[in-house]
Design an enzyme around this catalytic site. Structure first.
Site, mmCIF file in Angstrom:
data_model
loop_
_atom_site.group_PDB
_atom_site.id
_atom_site.type_symbol
_atom_site.label_atom_id
_atom_site.label_comp_id
_atom_site.label_asym_id
_atom_site.label_seq_id
_atom_site.Cartn_x
_atom_site.Cartn_y
_atom_site.Cartn_z
ATOM 1 N N CYS A 122 0.727 -1.300 -0.329
ATOM 2 C CA CYS A 122 -0.196 -0.034 -0.216
ATOM 3 C C CYS A 122 0.763 1.402 0.071
ATOM 4 C CB CYS A 122 -0.886 -0.055 1.271
ATOM 5 S SG CYS A 122 -2.053 -1.216 1.028
ATOM 6 N N HIS A 256 -3.182 7.290 1.953
ATOM 7 C CA HIS A 256 -3.443 5.865 1.421
ATOM 8 C C HIS A 256 -5.066 5.561 2.047
ATOM 9 C CE1 HIS A 256 -3.809 1.753 0.829
ATOM 10 N NE2 HIS A 256 -3.682 1.355 2.059
ATOM 11 N N ASN A 287 -10.152 -0.038 0.186
ATOM 12 C CA ASN A 287 -8.671 -0.045 -0.108
ATOM 13 C C ASN A 287 -8.107 -0.743 -1.282
ATOM 14 O OD1 ASN A 287 -5.970 -0.327 0.454
ATOM 15 N ND2 ASN A 287 -6.073 -1.190 2.835
HETATM 16 C C1 LIG Z 1 -9.873 -4.330 10.691
HETATM 17 C C2 LIG Z 1 -10.468 -3.243 11.562
HETATM 18 C C3 LIG Z 1 -11.492 -2.388 10.772
HETATM 19 C C4 LIG Z 1 -11.210 -4.023 12.744
HETATM 20 O O1 LIG Z 1 -11.719 -2.931 13.740
HETATM 21 P P1 LIG Z 1 -11.410 -2.845 15.237
HETATM 22 O O2 LIG Z 1 -12.033 -2.015 15.841
HETATM 23 O O3 LIG Z 1 -10.140 -2.993 15.570
HETATM 24 O O4 LIG Z 1 -12.077 -4.379 15.596
HETATM 25 P P2 LIG Z 1 -11.493 -5.634 16.752
HETATM 26 O O5 LIG Z 1 -10.783 -6.531 16.158
HETATM 27 O O6 LIG Z 1 -11.079 -4.921 17.826
HETATM 28 O O7 LIG Z 1 -12.797 -6.068 17.173
HETATM 29 C C5 LIG Z 1 -13.940 -5.422 17.745
HETATM 30 C C6 LIG Z 1 -14.997 -6.339 17.953
HETATM 31 O O8 LIG Z 1 -15.663 -6.396 16.696
HETATM 32 C C7 LIG Z 1 -15.684 -8.071 16.344
HETATM 33 N N1 LIG Z 1 -15.381 -8.081 15.049
HETATM 34 C C8 LIG Z 1 -14.261 -8.103 14.281
HETATM 35 N N2 LIG Z 1 -14.455 -8.245 13.017
HETATM 36 C C9 LIG Z 1 -15.587 -7.945 12.782
HETATM 37 C C10 LIG Z 1 -16.323 -7.963 11.503
HETATM 38 N N3 LIG Z 1 -15.739 -8.271 10.329
HETATM 39 N N4 LIG Z 1 -17.806 -7.736 11.647
HETATM 40 C C11 LIG Z 1 -18.409 -7.998 12.784
HETATM 41 N N5 LIG Z 1 -17.780 -7.867 14.238
HETATM 42 C C12 LIG Z 1 -16.271 -8.100 13.948
HETATM 43 C C13 LIG Z 1 -14.904 -8.519 17.188
HETATM 44 O O9 LIG Z 1 -15.096 -9.966 17.241
HETATM 45 C C14 LIG Z 1 -14.845 -7.990 18.406
HETATM 46 O O10 LIG Z 1 -15.805 -8.149 19.158
HETATM 47 P P3 LIG Z 1 -15.902 -8.118 20.896
HETATM 48 O O11 LIG Z 1 -15.695 -6.678 21.150
HETATM 49 O O12 LIG Z 1 -17.201 -8.749 21.248
HETATM 50 O O13 LIG Z 1 -14.887 -9.002 21.123
HETATM 51 C C15 LIG Z 1 -9.371 -2.369 12.287
HETATM 52 O O14 LIG Z 1 -8.487 -3.180 13.301
HETATM 53 C C16 LIG Z 1 -8.522 -1.791 10.949
HETATM 54 O O15 LIG Z 1 -9.315 -0.986 10.333
HETATM 55 N N6 LIG Z 1 -7.316 -2.123 11.084
HETATM 56 C C17 LIG Z 1 -6.430 -1.375 10.051
HETATM 57 C C18 LIG Z 1 -6.630 -2.377 8.888
HETATM 58 C C19 LIG Z 1 -5.982 -1.828 7.615
HETATM 59 O O16 LIG Z 1 -6.273 -0.601 7.387
HETATM 60 N N7 LIG Z 1 -4.904 -2.251 6.878
HETATM 61 C C20 LIG Z 1 -4.505 -1.994 5.743
HETATM 62 C C21 LIG Z 1 -3.340 -0.940 6.233
HETATM 63 S S1 LIG Z 1 -2.558 -0.912 4.573
#
Ligand SMILES: CC(C)(COP(=O)(O)OP(=O)(O)OC[C@H]1O[C@@H](n2cnc3c(N)ncnc32)[C@H](O)[C@@H]1OP(=O)(O)O)[C@@H](O)C(=O)NCCC(=O)NCCS
Length: 331
Positions: A122, A256, A287
């Site tokens: 990315c 990005h 993305n």
């Molecule tokens: C992936 C992302 C959106 C997840 O969001 P988050 O707020 O970190 O989510 P978490 O992993 O902490 O999970 C929070 C809760 O949602 C749940 N959950 C995780 N993925 C889920 C989904 N796709 N749908 C519904 N619920 C989900 C989890 O089980 C957790 O539940 P709990 O609180 O009951 O345990 C976030 O971490 C993110 O954007 N990360 C960066 C990714 C990125 O940009 N990558 C590219 C860089 S180039």
């Protein structure tokens, strides 16, 4: 001793034009949730993403790249024969060799331009802007076509809650050429291989020889989120400082497009004034990896949201981990 004649460079380099291409098919969150245990509301709240595009089965990354490239070359008022070198930033070209760039050069009729793929995920587009700018200034190329393109769909496990909704397919391209005045500031870039596994292909191609399933993308979402939010704003600030540009001088911030919450957090830390338009292309196109910055740049310019000739701060970051940022004058 005979002296070697050095290459003849240019005092500056600038982006001459931008083009982009998005596949036709729009995929909604509801469609993603037909196989993913998630919801439209959760995806919107956590990522800002509403839709993404998906390439047709027979639409290769070179097909996507070709459309964006032709548009950028035409908008620069050039023909393919004017291009000296082609850089393709991608991590989804499904051949270890030859490069996507070599085929793209042939497709657009730019032979014998130099051809090279850039594998910085990315961050690939911003890496490419730095490379192309230095090539033009040093004299190894007069005019460079840089394409950011990815077909992330091929690497995604549609049932993985951490990645399935995040990625889309697309291509964006710029032509970078000579300029009397600098149109691209210093590139502030780097990598952190200690976090090699944070966003990674789940297994090596070699394991396929032993019958392992096709690899997918795995991501430590929370760790990547924290890294992006806390480590990337200082890098973006360094790019501003080294270009001698203040946040107030900017017309646009084009980071990005990974997650709307990351974009908002970066804009806040950089204390961008209200007049700086912030690209939020992630909402509709998700993305698209190396393609996200040029696609967003094209949209800001073509909708009139950012002015031609205005200054824009770019920052790409992702798998590696890698990152790169610079200030550019918009074409
Ligand atoms: C992936 C992302 C959106 C997840 O969001 P988050 O707020 O970190 O989510 P978490 O992993 O902490 O999970 C929070 C809760 O949602 C749940 N959950 C995780 N993925 C889920 C989904 N796709 N749908 C519904 N619920 C989900 C989890 O089980 C957790 O539940 P709990 O609180 O009951 O345990 C976030 O971490 C993110 O954007 N990360 C960066 C990714 C990125 O940009 N990558 C590219 C860089 S180039």
């Amino acid at each position: 001793m005979t002296a070697i004649t050095p290459p003849t460079g240019s005092p500056g380099a600038r982006i001459l034009s931008v083009g982009s291409y998005l596949p036709e098919r729009v995929v909604t969150n509801d469609e993603i949730c037909e196989v993913l245990d998630s919801s439209d509301q959760w995806i919107r709240e956590r990522s800002g993403i509403v839709t993404r595009r998906r390439a047709a089965p027979d639409e290769s990354i070179v097909d996507l790249a070709e459309k964006a490239a032709r548009q950028a070359i035409e908008r620069a008022g050039l023909v393919p024969a004017d291009i000296d070198a082609v850089l393709v930033a991608t991590v989804t070209h499904p051949y270890q060799l030859p490069s996507a760039a070599a085929l793209l050069v042939h497709r657009i009729g730019a032979t014998p331009a130099a051809a090279l793929d850039v594998a910085a995920a990315c961050a690939g587009f911003s890496y490419g802007v730095g490379l192309a700018s230095d090539m033009v200034r040093a004299g190894s190329a007069g005019t460079v076509l840089l394409v950011g393109v990815d077909r992330m769909t091929d690497l995604i496990d549609p049932t993985d809650r951490g990645t399935a909704f995040i990625f889309g397919d697309g291509a964006g391209a710029v032509v970078i050429g000579r300029s009397e005045t600098p149109g691209i500031g210093p590139t502030v870039w780097g990598s952190d291989g200690a976090q090699w596994g944070a966003i990674a292909q789940s297994r090596s191609w070699l394991e396929l020889k032993d019958g392992a399933p096709f690899p997918t993308l795995s991501m430590a979402g929370q760790a990547v989120f924290r890294w992006a939010v806390w480590s990337m704003a200082p890098e973006a600030q360094k790019a501003l400082d080294s270009a001698g540009v203040a946040a107030d001088d900017l017309a646009a911030f084009i980071p990005h497009q990974a997650n709307a919450r990351i974009i908002d957090a970066l804009a806040k830390q950089l204390r961008l004034p209200e007049h700086v338009v912030v690209a939020r292309d992630v909402v509709e196109h998700a993305n698209t990896s190396a393609a996200s910055i040029p696609i967003a740049m094209d949209r800001l310019l073509s909708t009139g949201a950012a002015p031609s000739g205005g200054l824009a701060l770019l920052i790409g970051y992702g798998s590696g981990l890698t990152h790169a940022a610079q200030v550019v004058r918009l074409p």
